[in-house]
Design an enzyme around this catalytic site. Structure first.
Site, PDB file in Angstrom:
ATOM      1  N   GLY A 231      26.479  11.692 -22.500  1.00  0.00           N
ATOM      2  CA  GLY A 231      26.005  12.754 -21.625  1.00  0.00           C
ATOM      3  C   GLY A 231      26.081  12.334 -20.170  1.00  0.00           C
ATOM      4  O   GLY A 231      26.855  11.453 -19.795  1.00  0.00           O
ATOM      5  N   SER A 232      25.259  12.961 -19.355  1.00  0.00           N
ATOM      6  CA  SER A 232      25.314  12.724 -17.920  1.00  0.00           C
ATOM      7  C   SER A 232      24.771  11.350 -17.563  1.00  0.00           C
ATOM      8  O   SER A 232      23.951  10.765 -18.280  1.00  0.00           O
ATOM      9  CB  SER A 232      24.507  13.797 -17.176  1.00  0.00           C
ATOM     10  OG  SER A 232      23.119  13.599 -17.397  1.00  0.00           O
ATOM     11  N   THR A 233      25.217  10.841 -16.420  1.00  0.00           N
ATOM     12  CA  THR A 233      24.743   9.546 -15.947  1.00  0.00           C
ATOM     13  C   THR A 233      23.247   9.586 -15.668  1.00  0.00           C
ATOM     14  O   THR A 233      22.526   8.626 -15.982  1.00  0.00           O
ATOM     15  CB  THR A 233      25.515   9.133 -14.685  1.00  0.00           C
ATOM     16  OG1 THR A 233      26.900   8.946 -15.029  1.00  0.00           O
ATOM     17  CG2 THR A 233      24.977   7.829 -14.122  1.00  0.00           C
ATOM     18  N   GLY A 236      21.476   9.466 -18.900  1.00  0.00           N
ATOM     19  CA  GLY A 236      21.808   8.180 -19.505  1.00  0.00           C
ATOM     20  C   GLY A 236      20.956   7.048 -18.953  1.00  0.00           C
ATOM     21  O   GLY A 236      20.587   6.120 -19.688  1.00  0.00           O
ATOM     22  N   GLU A 253      27.739   6.397 -23.156  1.00  0.00           N
ATOM     23  CA  GLU A 253      29.002   6.918 -22.618  1.00  0.00           C
ATOM     24  C   GLU A 253      28.648   8.067 -21.692  1.00  0.00           C
ATOM     25  O   GLU A 253      28.212   9.125 -22.145  1.00  0.00           O
ATOM     26  CB  GLU A 253      29.924   7.362 -23.753  1.00  0.00           C
ATOM     27  CG  GLU A 253      31.358   7.557 -23.306  1.00  0.00           C
ATOM     28  CD  GLU A 253      31.683   8.999 -22.952  1.00  0.00           C
ATOM     29  OE1 GLU A 253      31.737   9.313 -21.744  1.00  0.00           O
ATOM     30  OE2 GLU A 253      31.866   9.785 -23.882  1.00  0.00           O
ATOM     31  N   CYS A 287      34.090  14.751 -19.865  1.00  0.00           N
ATOM     32  CA  CYS A 287      33.751  13.553 -19.090  1.00  0.00           C
ATOM     33  C   CYS A 287      34.982  12.890 -18.500  1.00  0.00           C
ATOM     34  O   CYS A 287      34.893  12.190 -17.485  1.00  0.00           O
ATOM     35  CB  CYS A 287      32.988  12.556 -19.961  1.00  0.00           C
ATOM     36  SG  CYS A 287      33.907  12.005 -21.426  1.00  0.00           S
TER      37      CYS A 287
END
Length: 491
Positions: A231-233, A236, A253, A287
């Protein structure tokens, strides 16, 4: 007709203990597509308990039986292609092309995973003492907490659980609130129908407002021994912090600010096609999507003209046959694509206000933001550093390889990159200097092979899905020795 689904715990569909439900919204229409159970912390405990109870038997199930389950699940995935495509179209507004690709790649992942189950997973080491046997073995860790996203729901829902299950672990999967059906419940149903025992894979759906509590409770559970998240940083970082607090390994990831570099020896027509695919497949909601197209100055005029013309001709709209479809919103409670389109429009408007020029697109059309190409985006524009995650990209030029590398690396993220060149040696020299987890020479940035290590660098995460690396990520490496003769001790 609105679909109604419950949680999947211990092989059965059951409602949340609270009785609460939450809607799933079609981003194309803003209308309710499904209603799913809204789990609470008490349901997390039920799911983890079920996974823990199933672990011992699943871990000792012979590899040939496990392999047959995954192979059958791959067959079922392909047999149900049209149903799955319809599900993705209704749940996340996917184009039929993208949804069908999800089915194809997810089935390949299941088959690759099946093959890995019976692959060698240990080593024999040399020893310092005569007669000793020194072994390295890999064993399952226990219960794995898995989080799958909405943008490639069938692919990434499958990837979230496949290697962990193949290694002999049991799993609790929490799919995105945007795609609880295709990123979670569908995967559980397929594997169950293929023969996966009850409790080995459990699926929790939840209301968006409860996501932080659900995630924290799941990771904190003592029975959970490893975590994976795609998913998103930003999210994450939170997942990684929770895992670190409890000393649990995490595979993350995350997002990318990816570049496609068009070198001076590139075939321009091929570069145009590759860059358009990289930037606009699934409306840029991947992504690996290319936010930046870096073109050698000797090719810039011809490339830019042809690229702009190709992008302007991409069909868009809410019809599932379109290339540019409705965007998916994850921030607003209404979860309609209109809000996501307005987010992209705001990035474009900010860049233009700070000096950028729009070559193609730029006007919001309800939930569909048209494919948009900008140039001259300054460093202080929001789009310069932010992951767009939508149908917008920036074309920039460079004069030397050094300049191209510096610009491609000028981001805190490092997921993937593409280098378009007719000279493989030239491309390899540039590729070795990029700070990414993945790079494709004479190809664009969006690619995924089930047998290859997949993951990023810097703020794009750590750890690797795919192939034997995925099995290793969800295994405990142990050193075991066997002394064939008595040792002597100093006291």
């Amino acid at each position: 007709m609105v679909i109604t689904r419950e949680l999947l715990i211990e092989g059965k569909e059951i409602g949340a203990q609270s009785g609460r439900t939450t809607p799933v919204i079609n981003p194309s229409t803003g209308q309710k597509y499904a209603t799913v159970a809204a789990s609470g912390v008490e349901d997390v405990n039920r799911a983890v308990d079920a996974a823990q109870a199933a672990f011992e038997d699943w871990a000792k199930t012979d590899p040939y039986t496990r392999r047959e389950i995954f192979a059958k699940a791959a067959d079922l995935m392909e047999q149900r292609r049209e149903h799955i495509v319809d599900l993705m179209v209704g749940e996340v507004g996917a184009t039929r092309l993208w949804a069908s690709f999800n089915v194809t790649l997810a089935a390949e992942m299941l088959r690759e995973t099946a093959a890995l189950i019976t692959a060698p997973l240990g080593e024999v080491l040399t020893t310092q003492r005569d007669g000793d046997l020194s072994l390295v073995v890999r064993e399952p860790v226990g219960v794995v907490a898995a989080f799958s996203p909405w943008n490639a729901p069938v692919i990434l829902g499958t990837r979230a659980v496949a290697a962990a299950l193949a290694a002999g672990n049991t799993v609790v999967l929490k799919p995105s609130e945007v795609a609880p059906l295709s990123a979670g419940l569908l995967i559980g149903e397929l594997l169950s129908d293929a023969g996966l025992p009850a409790g080995v894979l459990n699926v929790l759906t939840n209301d968006p407002a409860d996501a932080p509590d659900i995630a924290e409770a799941l990771i904190a559970s003592p029975a959970v021994r490893a975590v994976n998240f795609t998913g998103s940083t930003n999210i994450g970082r939170i997942i990684g912090a929770h895992a670190a607090r409890h000393l649990k390994p995490a595979l993350l990831e995350l997002g990318g600010k990816n570049a496609v570099i068009v070198l001076d020896d590139a075939d321009i027509d091929y570069a145009v096609d590759a860059a358009a695919f990289a930037a606009f497949m699934n409306s840029g909601q991947i992504c690996m999507s290319a936010d930046r197209i870096l073109v050698h100055e000797s090719l810039a005029d011809e490339f830019t003209a042809k690229f702009a013309a190709k992008v302007a001709a991409l069909p868009s709209g809410t019809d599932p046959s379109a290339v540019i479809g409705p965007l998916v919103n994850t921030d607003n409670d209404q979860r309609c694509g209109l809000y996501a389109a307005q987010r992209i429009a705001a990035l474009v408007a900010d860049a233009v206000a700070k000096g950028a020029a729009v070559l193609v697109g730029g006007e919001v059309e309800d939930a569909v933001h048209p494919a948009t190409v900008l140039t001259g985006v300054p460093a202080h524009a929001d789009l310069h550093g932010a992951e767009a995650f939508g149908p917008v990209c920036v074309v920039d030029t460079f004069a030397t390889d050094d300049e191209a590398v510096a610009r491609a690396n000028d981001t805190d993220q490092g997921l993937t990159a593409g280098i378009i060149t007719e000279n493989g040696t030239h491309g390899l020299r540039v590729a070795r200097r990029l700070r990414t987890g993945i790079v494709h020479i004479n190809d664009q940035s969006v690619a995924d092979d089930p047998q290859a290590p997949f993951g990023g660098f810097k703020s794009s995460g750590y750890g690797r899905f795919g192939g034997r690396w995925g099995i290793e990520a969800f295994s405990n490496t142990r050193w075991i020795t066997l002394a064939t003769q008595h040792a002597s001790y100093p006291f």
